[in-house]
Every structure is written in structure tokens, then in C-alpha cells.
Design an enzyme around this catalytic site. Sequence first.
Site, PDB file in Angstrom:
ATOM      1  N   LYS A  13       0.839  -1.212   0.000  1.00 11.93           N
ATOM      2  CA  LYS A  13       0.000   0.000   0.000  1.00 11.93           C
ATOM      3  C   LYS A  13       0.872   1.259   0.000  1.00 11.93           C
ATOM      4  O   LYS A  13       0.676   2.161  -0.819  1.00 11.93           O
ATOM      5  CB  LYS A  13      -0.925   0.020   1.236  1.00 11.93           C
ATOM      6  CG  LYS A  13      -1.814  -1.211   1.375  1.00 11.93           C
ATOM      7  CD  LYS A  13      -2.696  -1.152   2.596  1.00 11.93           C
ATOM      8  CE  LYS A  13      -1.979  -1.206   3.930  1.00 11.93           C
ATOM      9  NZ  LYS A  13      -1.285  -2.473   4.221  1.00 11.93           N
ATOM     10  N   ARG A  86      -9.977   0.700   8.480  1.00 12.97           N
ATOM     11  CA  ARG A  86      -9.555  -0.652   8.843  1.00 12.97           C
ATOM     12  C   ARG A  86     -10.642  -1.396   9.599  1.00 12.97           C
ATOM     13  O   ARG A  86     -10.448  -2.553   9.969  1.00 12.97           O
ATOM     14  CB  ARG A  86      -8.331  -0.563   9.738  1.00 12.97           C
ATOM     15  CG  ARG A  86      -7.020  -0.894   9.048  1.00 12.97           C
ATOM     16  CD  ARG A  86      -5.921  -0.586  10.046  1.00 12.97           C
ATOM     17  NE  ARG A  86      -4.745  -1.341   9.823  1.00 12.97           N
ATOM     18  CZ  ARG A  86      -3.666  -0.858   9.209  1.00 12.97           C
ATOM     19  NH1 ARG A  86      -3.668   0.363   8.710  1.00 12.97           N
ATOM     20  NH2 ARG A  86      -2.607  -1.599   9.090  1.00 12.97           N
ATOM     21  N   ARG A 125      11.830  -5.352   5.089  1.00 20.64           N
ATOM     22  CA  ARG A 125      11.591  -3.936   4.776  1.00 20.64           C
ATOM     23  C   ARG A 125      12.436  -2.984   5.632  1.00 20.64           C
ATOM     24  O   ARG A 125      12.667  -3.204   6.801  1.00 20.64           O
ATOM     25  CB  ARG A 125      10.124  -3.603   5.008  1.00 20.64           C
ATOM     26  CG  ARG A 125       9.870  -2.103   4.971  1.00 20.64           C
ATOM     27  CD  ARG A 125       8.424  -1.744   5.029  1.00 20.64           C
ATOM     28  NE  ARG A 125       7.711  -2.378   6.120  1.00 20.64           N
ATOM     29  CZ  ARG A 125       6.399  -2.337   6.231  1.00 20.64           C
ATOM     30  NH1 ARG A 125       5.682  -1.732   5.313  1.00 20.64           N
ATOM     31  NH2 ARG A 125       5.808  -2.925   7.243  1.00 20.64           N
ATOM     32  N   ARG A 159      11.100  -0.705  11.195  1.00 19.53           N
ATOM     33  CA  ARG A 159      10.000  -0.482  12.124  1.00 19.53           C
ATOM     34  C   ARG A 159      10.001  -1.508  13.252  1.00 19.53           C
ATOM     35  O   ARG A 159      10.308  -2.680  13.033  1.00 19.53           O
ATOM     36  CB  ARG A 159       8.665  -0.579  11.354  1.00 19.53           C
ATOM     37  CG  ARG A 159       8.286   0.729  10.720  1.00 19.53           C
ATOM     38  CD  ARG A 159       7.168   0.603   9.731  1.00 19.53           C
ATOM     39  NE  ARG A 159       6.017  -0.179  10.162  1.00 19.53           N
ATOM     40  CZ  ARG A 159       4.914  -0.326   9.436  1.00 19.53           C
ATOM     41  NH1 ARG A 159       4.813   0.279   8.253  1.00 19.53           N
ATOM     42  NH2 ARG A 159       3.911  -1.059   9.854  1.00 19.53           N
ATOM     43  N   ARG A 170      -0.832  -8.715  13.495  1.00 17.34           N
ATOM     44  CA  ARG A 170      -1.347  -7.744  12.517  1.00 17.34           C
ATOM     45  C   ARG A 170      -2.209  -8.446  11.464  1.00 17.34           C
ATOM     46  O   ARG A 170      -3.236  -7.930  11.028  1.00 17.34           O
ATOM     47  CB  ARG A 170      -0.191  -6.998  11.844  1.00 17.34           C
ATOM     48  CG  ARG A 170       0.407  -5.918  12.739  1.00 17.34           C
ATOM     49  CD  ARG A 170       1.824  -5.562  12.376  1.00 17.34           C
ATOM     50  NE  ARG A 170       1.980  -4.909  11.096  1.00 17.34           N
ATOM     51  CZ  ARG A 170       3.159  -4.749  10.482  1.00 17.34           C
ATOM     52  NH1 ARG A 170       4.269  -5.215  11.043  1.00 17.34           N
ATOM     53  NH2 ARG A 170       3.226  -4.132   9.336  1.00 17.34           N
TER      54      ARG A 170
HETATM   55  P1  AP5 Z   1       4.886  -1.578   1.803  1.00 14.47           P
HETATM   56  O1  AP5 Z   1       4.528  -0.788   0.616  1.00 14.47           O
HETATM   57  O2  AP5 Z   1       5.654  -0.895   2.891  1.00 14.47           O
HETATM   58  O3  AP5 Z   1       3.606  -2.331   2.387  1.00 14.47           O
HETATM   59  P2  AP5 Z   1       2.341  -1.780   3.169  1.00 14.47           P
HETATM   60  O4  AP5 Z   1       1.126  -2.443   2.618  1.00 14.47           O
HETATM   61  O5  AP5 Z   1       2.342  -0.275   3.191  1.00 14.47           O
HETATM   62  O6  AP5 Z   1       2.639  -2.389   4.583  1.00 14.47           O
HETATM   63  P3  AP5 Z   1       2.530  -1.823   6.055  1.00 14.47           P
HETATM   64  O7  AP5 Z   1       3.245  -2.796   6.935  1.00 14.47           O
HETATM   65  O8  AP5 Z   1       2.965  -0.390   6.125  1.00 14.47           O
HETATM   66  O9  AP5 Z   1       1.032  -1.938   6.304  1.00 14.47           O
HETATM   67  P4  AP5 Z   1       0.379  -2.015   7.646  1.00 14.47           P
HETATM   68  O10 AP5 Z   1      -1.015  -1.885   7.206  1.00 14.47           O
HETATM   69  O11 AP5 Z   1       0.672  -3.165   8.492  1.00 14.47           O
HETATM   70  O12 AP5 Z   1       1.072  -0.807   8.454  1.00 14.47           O
HETATM   71  P5  AP5 Z   1       0.572   0.626   8.854  1.00 14.47           P
HETATM   72  O13 AP5 Z   1       1.744   1.497   8.925  1.00 14.47           O
HETATM   73  O14 AP5 Z   1      -0.608   1.041   8.047  1.00 14.47           O
HETATM   74  O15 AP5 Z   1       5.709  -2.855   1.288  1.00 14.47           O
HETATM   75  C1  AP5 Z   1       6.267  -3.797   2.210  1.00 14.47           C
HETATM   76  C2  AP5 Z   1       7.617  -4.298   1.668  1.00 14.47           C
HETATM   77  O16 AP5 Z   1       7.389  -5.071   0.492  1.00 14.47           O
HETATM   78  C3  AP5 Z   1       8.597  -3.173   1.247  1.00 14.47           C
HETATM   79  O17 AP5 Z   1       9.909  -3.539   1.604  1.00 14.47           O
HETATM   80  C4  AP5 Z   1       8.432  -3.062  -0.284  1.00 14.47           C
HETATM   81  O18 AP5 Z   1       9.634  -2.655  -0.916  1.00 14.47           O
HETATM   82  C5  AP5 Z   1       8.074  -4.508  -0.656  1.00 14.47           C
HETATM   83  N1  AP5 Z   1       7.127  -4.573  -1.762  1.00 14.47           N
HETATM   84  C6  AP5 Z   1       6.054  -3.770  -1.994  1.00 14.47           C
HETATM   85  N2  AP5 Z   1       5.387  -4.167  -3.098  1.00 14.47           N
HETATM   86  C7  AP5 Z   1       6.056  -5.258  -3.564  1.00 14.47           C
HETATM   87  C8  AP5 Z   1       5.835  -6.127  -4.708  1.00 14.47           C
HETATM   88  N3  AP5 Z   1       4.784  -5.932  -5.555  1.00 14.47           N
HETATM   89  N4  AP5 Z   1       6.701  -7.172  -4.882  1.00 14.47           N
HETATM   90  C9  AP5 Z   1       7.768  -7.378  -4.023  1.00 14.47           C
HETATM   91  N5  AP5 Z   1       8.022  -6.558  -2.951  1.00 14.47           N
HETATM   92  C10 AP5 Z   1       7.160  -5.533  -2.714  1.00 14.47           C
HETATM   93  O19 AP5 Z   1       0.025   0.358  10.320  1.00 14.47           O
HETATM   94  C11 AP5 Z   1       0.876   0.021  11.394  1.00 14.47           C
HETATM   95  C12 AP5 Z   1       0.054  -0.090  12.681  1.00 14.47           C
HETATM   96  O20 AP5 Z   1      -0.578   1.180  12.964  1.00 14.47           O
HETATM   97  C13 AP5 Z   1      -1.101  -1.083  12.662  1.00 14.47           C
HETATM   98  O21 AP5 Z   1      -0.677  -2.386  12.978  1.00 14.47           O
HETATM   99  C14 AP5 Z   1      -2.022  -0.491  13.751  1.00 14.47           C
HETATM  100  O22 AP5 Z   1      -1.547  -0.759  15.045  1.00 14.47           O
HETATM  101  C15 AP5 Z   1      -1.874   0.995  13.515  1.00 14.47           C
HETATM  102  N6  AP5 Z   1      -2.865   1.532  12.551  1.00 14.47           N
HETATM  103  C16 AP5 Z   1      -2.598   2.084  11.324  1.00 14.47           C
HETATM  104  N7  AP5 Z   1      -3.730   2.473  10.731  1.00 14.47           N
HETATM  105  C17 AP5 Z   1      -4.739   2.166  11.581  1.00 14.47           C
HETATM  106  C18 AP5 Z   1      -6.149   2.306  11.518  1.00 14.47           C
HETATM  107  N8  AP5 Z   1      -6.752   2.830  10.427  1.00 14.47           N
HETATM  108  N9  AP5 Z   1      -6.886   1.866  12.567  1.00 14.47           N
HETATM  109  C19 AP5 Z   1      -6.300   1.346  13.664  1.00 14.47           C
HETATM  110  N10 AP5 Z   1      -4.971   1.165  13.798  1.00 14.47           N
HETATM  111  C20 AP5 Z   1      -4.200   1.580  12.762  1.00 14.47           C
END
Ligand code: AP5
Length: 217
Positions: A13, A86, A125, A159, A170
Site C-alpha cells: 500500500k 480498517r 523492509r 519499524r 497484525r
Molecule cells: P509496503 O509498501 O511498505 O507495504 P504496506 O502495505 O504499506 O505495509 P505496512 O506494513 O505499512 O502496512 P500495515 O497496514 O501493516 O502498516 P501501517 O503502517 O498502516 O511494502 C512492504 C515491503 O514489500 C517493502 O519492503 C516493499 O519494498 C516490498 N514490496 C512492496 N510491493 C512489492 C511487490 N509488488 N513485490 C515485491 N516486494 C514488494 O500500520 C501500522 C500499525 O498502525 C497497525 O498495525 C495499527 O496498530 C496501527 N494503525 C494504522 N492504521 C490504523 C487504523 N486505520 N486503525 C487502527 N490502527 C491503525
Amino acid sequence: MNIILLGPPGAGKGTQARRLVETRGMVQLSTGDMLREARSSGTEMGKKVAEVMDSGNLVTDEIVIGLIEEKISGGGDGFIFDGFPRTLAQADALEELMNRLGQTLDAVIELRVDDEALIDRVTGRYSCAKCGEVYHDRTKPPAKEGVCDLCGSTEFVRRADDNEESLRQRLFAYYKQTSPLIGYYHCKGKLHPVDGMAPIEEVAASIDRILDSLDRG
Ligand code: AP5
């Protein structure tokens, strides 16, 4: 045009949102980034947020809805909601907010990725400490080792929640609380599934095709 990027942790994402910011001038609203900013503030609220995030659970709806409301209440268009909503309560709150602002949600892009691939993506990552560009040990290292492709910084961060134990929680939270949104947006005719297992550029091309077709109306 306003869109949601929906998918499990590590689905890509953030990677795709950053590209859409560059190529289409859209505005990325990542609740994960906003919460990481809040946790680094050192306030009592920040400490609570840090604990919840590291455990892999979801932060309360009230907090994240408040963060999003603050960002979009000034108006504007071209938002990419990355990691929000979410829960169904967050989806309802977003709809209410968009209606109030006279905005529409145009598409929900669902990135589909196998669980095993997510473990590899998340544990490999890291990102640039200065500009936030996201890298991966194996699939996306910087062109010059140890130097950010975008800003030239030599500092990188990983992270605290990017470990297997936290990822398991997660994923659990994703399937229990977030995946019902797939059916919800399907019913609303907004859902566009994309094969997130494809290489980054192919995923980007699939998203472009969807957005271009919506642009053409
Ligand atoms: P990346 O693009 O970083 O993936 P992502 O989907 O953004 O993953 P996140 O871990 O950031 O998502 P998340 O939803 O767990 O975390 P968030 O910060 O939102 O890609 C990942 C890796 O893969 C990278 O190294 C990239 O290079 C590689 N890659 C990408 N695409 C690829 C491809 N096609 N092929 C190969 N490699 C690829 O949330 C963190 C925490 O915050 C949550 O756990 C929760 O506690 C809290 N939180 C956030 N939002 C909310 C909400 N709305 N409600 C409640 N709690 C929340």
C-alpha cells in the site's frame, strides 16, 4: 479522485501510494505514518499508541478517525487513504466525512498478496530515515548500496513492529477486523482487486489502468 488502498500488512500500500503521489500529484494519508508521528511525540497518548502498534493490534477508531478528520476537513481532493479505513466503523465515519465535505470515494483498490509473501516483505523492509522511501533487503535495495535513491541520505530505519510475532497479530487483526471491508465495498460497487503478488511496476500499471478508466468515466 479519492481512493482507498486496502490490503494486509506488507501488501504494498505504502509503496504504491508514494508512486501515485509522484506520478499523479495525489495526497497520501497514511494512518500508520500519522500514528508513528504521534508515538514519537513522547506524550501519554503517544506511549499508548506505541504499545498498541508494537503488539500488532489496532489503535482505537476514535483516535484514527480524529486524525483523518483533521487532515481532510480543510477540503481538497485527490486523497489516497493508505491503511484507513480498517474497521466498518471507520468506513462509516469516512463516508459521513466525505458526504459532509461534498466529496466522493471513487475506488477501493484491494492488493491481494499470499500470507507467506507478506512475512518476507515485512521482515525485509526498511526505509530512508530522511525521506521515508521504502526499500527491501532482497526485492528493492537502493541502486547504490547504503544510499537512498531519492534523497542521498545514508541513514535507514526498520519499524519496531516489522517482526514475525507482531506480523502474526497484525494479520489476525486484518482478517478479523479489516477484511469484512472487502465485501462492504464490493456491495457498493467500488472494489477493484489487483494481483499484489506481481512485481512493483506491474502492480503500479494495474492500478494506473483502473484509475485511467475511472478518469474516462
Ligand atoms: P509496503 O509498501 O511498505 O507495504 P504496506 O502495505 O504499506 O505495509 P505496512 O506494513 O505499512 O502496512 P500495515 O497496514 O501493516 O502498516 P501501517 O503502517 O498502516 O511494502 C512492504 C515491503 O514489500 C517493502 O519492503 C516493499 O519494498 C516490498 N514490496 C512492496 N510491493 C512489492 C511487490 N509488488 N513485490 C515485491 N516486494 C514488494 O500500520 C501500522 C500499525 O498502525 C497497525 O498495525 C495499527 O496498530 C496501527 N494503525 C494504522 N492504521 C490504523 C487504523 N486505520 N486503525 C487502527 N490502527 C491503525
